[in-house]
Motif scaffolding. Sequence first.
Motif, short mmCIF file in Angstrom:
data_model
loop_
_atom_site.label_atom_id
_atom_site.label_comp_id
_atom_site.label_asym_id
_atom_site.label_seq_id
_atom_site.Cartn_x
_atom_site.Cartn_y
_atom_site.Cartn_z
N VAL A 135 -22.31 -31.02 3.22
CA VAL A 135 -23.18 -30.90 2.05
C VAL A 135 -23.37 -32.29 1.43
O VAL A 135 -24.48 -32.66 1.05
N GLU A 136 -22.27 -33.04 1.34
CA GLU A 136 -22.38 -34.38 0.76
C GLU A 136 -23.27 -35.27 1.61
O GLU A 136 -24.11 -36.02 1.09
N ILE A 137 -23.09 -35.20 2.95
CA ILE A 137 -23.92 -36.00 3.85
C ILE A 137 -25.38 -35.58 3.72
O ILE A 137 -26.29 -36.41 3.62
N ALA A 138 -25.60 -34.27 3.74
CA ALA A 138 -26.98 -33.77 3.63
C ALA A 138 -27.58 -34.20 2.30
O ALA A 138 -28.76 -34.57 2.21
N GLU A 139 -26.77 -34.14 1.25
CA GLU A 139 -27.27 -34.52 -0.06
C GLU A 139 -27.65 -35.99 -0.09
O GLU A 139 -28.70 -36.38 -0.62
N LYS A 140 -26.80 -36.84 0.52
CA LYS A 140 -27.08 -38.28 0.54
C LYS A 140 -28.32 -38.56 1.39
O LYS A 140 -29.16 -39.39 1.03
N ILE A 141 -28.43 -37.85 2.53
CA ILE A 141 -29.60 -38.05 3.39
C ILE A 141 -30.87 -37.61 2.64
O ILE A 141 -31.89 -38.31 2.65
N LEU A 142 -30.78 -36.47 2.01
CA LEU A 142 -31.94 -35.97 1.28
C LEU A 142 -32.30 -36.90 0.12
O LEU A 142 -33.48 -37.13 -0.17
N LYS A 143 -31.32 -37.43 -0.53
CA LYS A 143 -31.60 -38.33 -1.65
C LYS A 143 -32.31 -39.59 -1.14
O LYS A 143 -33.24 -40.06 -1.78
N THR A 144 -31.81 -40.09 0.00
CA THR A 144 -32.46 -41.32 0.51
C THR A 144 -33.85 -41.01 1.03
O THR A 144 -34.77 -41.80 0.87
N GLN A 145 -34.05 -39.89 1.66
CA GLN A 145 -35.37 -39.57 2.22
C GLN A 145 -36.32 -39.10 1.13
O GLN A 145 -37.53 -39.28 1.24
#
Length: 166
Positions: A135-145
Motif C-alpha cells: 500500500v505504501e509503495i502503491a501510494e508513493k507510486i500514485l503520488k509521483t504519477q
Amino acid sequence: MDKLVNDFSLGLFFWQAVILVVLILLLVKFAWRPIMTSITAREAGIAAALAAAEAARKEMQNLQADNQRILQEARAERDAMLKEAREIKEKMVADARAEAQVQGEKMIEQAKATIDSEKKAAMAELKNQVTTLSVEIAEKILKTQLSDAAAQASLVDKMLDDVKLN
C-alpha cells in the motif's frame, strides 16, 4: 599246698563255716533286699533314661523333618516373593516407559501445534507487513504519477477504458 593240707584244723573250719553262714543270713536279711531294690531302681532309671533318649531322638528327627519342611516352604515363599517383585518391577518399568511414550507424544503434538500457530502468526504478520508495504509503495507510486494534472487525466482515461472492456 601241702602246708595248707597239713595245717588243716576241723574246729577252725567249723567256726569259719558258721560265721560264713551267719554272715550270709545277715546279708540276706538286712542287705540283700535294699541292694536288690536299689539295683532294680537303677535298672528302671536306666531303662527310663534309655526310653527318654529314644523319645528325644525321635523328637529330634521329627523336629529336623519339620525344620526341613519349614525351610523348604520358606525358600518357596522367598522365590515366590522374588518372582512377584521382579514382575512388579517389570510392570512398573513398562508402565513408566508407556507413560513416557505418551508424554513424549503429547509434548510432540503440543510442539507441533505451537509451531503451527507460531507459523500462522508469522505468516499473518508477514502478510500484514507485505500489505502495508504494498500500500505504501502503491501510494508513493500514485503520488509521483498523479502529481501533475495531465498524468491524472491520462490514468483516469486508461482506467475507464479498462472498465469498459471488462
